[in-house]
Design a protein around this motif. Structure first.
Motif, short mmCIF file in Angstrom:
data_model
loop_
_atom_site.label_atom_id
_atom_site.label_comp_id
_atom_site.label_asym_id
_atom_site.label_seq_id
_atom_site.Cartn_x
_atom_site.Cartn_y
_atom_site.Cartn_z
N VAL A 114 1.07 -1.31 -0.01
CA VAL A 114 -0.05 0.04 0.07
C VAL A 114 0.87 1.10 0.12
N LYS A 115 0.69 2.02 -1.01
CA LYS A 115 1.41 3.39 -1.04
C LYS A 115 0.35 4.50 -0.75
N LEU A 116 0.73 5.49 0.20
CA LEU A 116 -0.09 6.49 0.62
C LEU A 116 0.79 7.57 0.50
N VAL A 117 0.02 8.73 -0.06
CA VAL A 117 0.78 9.99 -0.37
C VAL A 117 -0.17 10.96 0.60
N LEU A 118 0.25 11.50 1.36
CA LEU A 118 -0.48 12.50 2.34
C LEU A 118 0.10 13.96 2.03
N GLU A 119 -0.96 14.92 1.79
CA GLU A 119 -0.81 16.28 1.16
C GLU A 119 -1.32 17.07 2.31
N LYS A 120 -0.32 17.69 2.97
CA LYS A 120 -0.70 18.35 3.98
C LYS A 120 -1.01 19.92 3.54
N LYS A 121 -2.09 20.57 3.83
CA LYS A 121 -2.66 21.83 3.50
C LYS A 121 -2.60 22.61 4.58
N SER A 122 -2.98 23.69 4.63
CA SER A 122 -2.97 24.75 5.71
C SER A 122 -4.17 24.25 6.82
N ASN A 123 -5.44 24.04 5.98
CA ASN A 123 -6.50 23.66 6.98
C ASN A 123 -7.19 22.35 6.83
N PHE A 124 -6.55 21.33 5.85
CA PHE A 124 -7.01 19.81 5.80
C PHE A 124 -6.03 19.00 5.16
N LEU A 125 -6.26 17.71 5.18
CA LEU A 125 -5.27 16.80 4.73
C LEU A 125 -5.57 16.07 3.43
N GLU A 126 -4.93 15.67 2.47
CA GLU A 126 -5.66 14.88 1.29
C GLU A 126 -4.71 13.51 1.48
N LEU A 127 -5.53 12.87 1.34
CA LEU A 127 -4.96 11.16 1.51
C LEU A 127 -4.97 10.62 0.00
N SER A 128 -3.96 9.94 -0.60
CA SER A 128 -4.14 9.11 -1.83
C SER A 128 -3.48 7.88 -1.70
#
Length: 181
Positions: free
Chosen positions: A45-59
């Protein structure tokens, strides 16, 4: 289900931007969820967590095999699976995972447990009907298939005394009506 520490991601100390993670999933992962439909599993499983200023995006992306029984012959085989999933993590008053694409964590949380998300993604990527690949190409050799081939009807013979060329004269008259048009 117990918490799996290797699936806790401390996002509070991460900088803004993308952060990759990899997880190797095997049978012990599914045992922690009391899920026993796989004899064994080998999934990356590969996870890319993109941290933004007020939320997170998980792929999430996963690929691998699970060792399962065939639904037709009960023979075990390695079933290849793959899939992907995206999720947005926002912060609110209370925890809420009602939406499948949005997760709300309470303010003040500093880590995210992705084990449940990975579990659901993998289990949902397994097809409802698991069919051994040897069935389609005819290469599967099993006791069940040998017995079915042995009991298969070879040829249907008409009962003795009946001739296939003779027909009922009443039907012949009806067929004549169709030809007269």
């Amino acid at each position: 289900m117990k918490k799996l520490s290797e699936f806790l991601i401390p996002f509070a100390g991460l900088k803004l931007g993308k952060h990759p993670f990899e997880f190797q999933i095997d049978k012990t992962f599914f045992e922690s969820f009391s899920f026993d439909e796989f004899e064994s599993a080998s999934i990356l499983v590969k996870l890319v967590l993109e941290k933004k200023s007020n939320f997170l995006e998980l792929s999430f992306k996963h690929q691998g095999t699970v060792y399962v029984p065939c639904d037709l012959t009960a023979e075990y085989f390695d079933l290849p699976i793959k899939g992907k999933m995206k999720m947005v993590v926002q912060f609110g008053e209370t925890y809420n995972d009602d939406n499948e694409e949005l997760l709300i964590l309470p303010h003040g949380e500093h880590q995210l447990d992705v084990s449940q998300l990975i579990y659901e993604m993998i289990v949902l990527s397994v097809p409802a009907r698991k069919e051994h690949p040897g069935i389609k190409d005819g290469s599967l050799k099993s006791a069940a298939l040998d017995k079915l081939n042995e009991l298969k009807v070879k040829e249907i013979k008409p009962p003795s005394g009946e001739n296939e060329t003779e027909t009922d004269p009443r039907w012949d008259k009806l067929k004549q009506l169709l030809k007269d048009k």
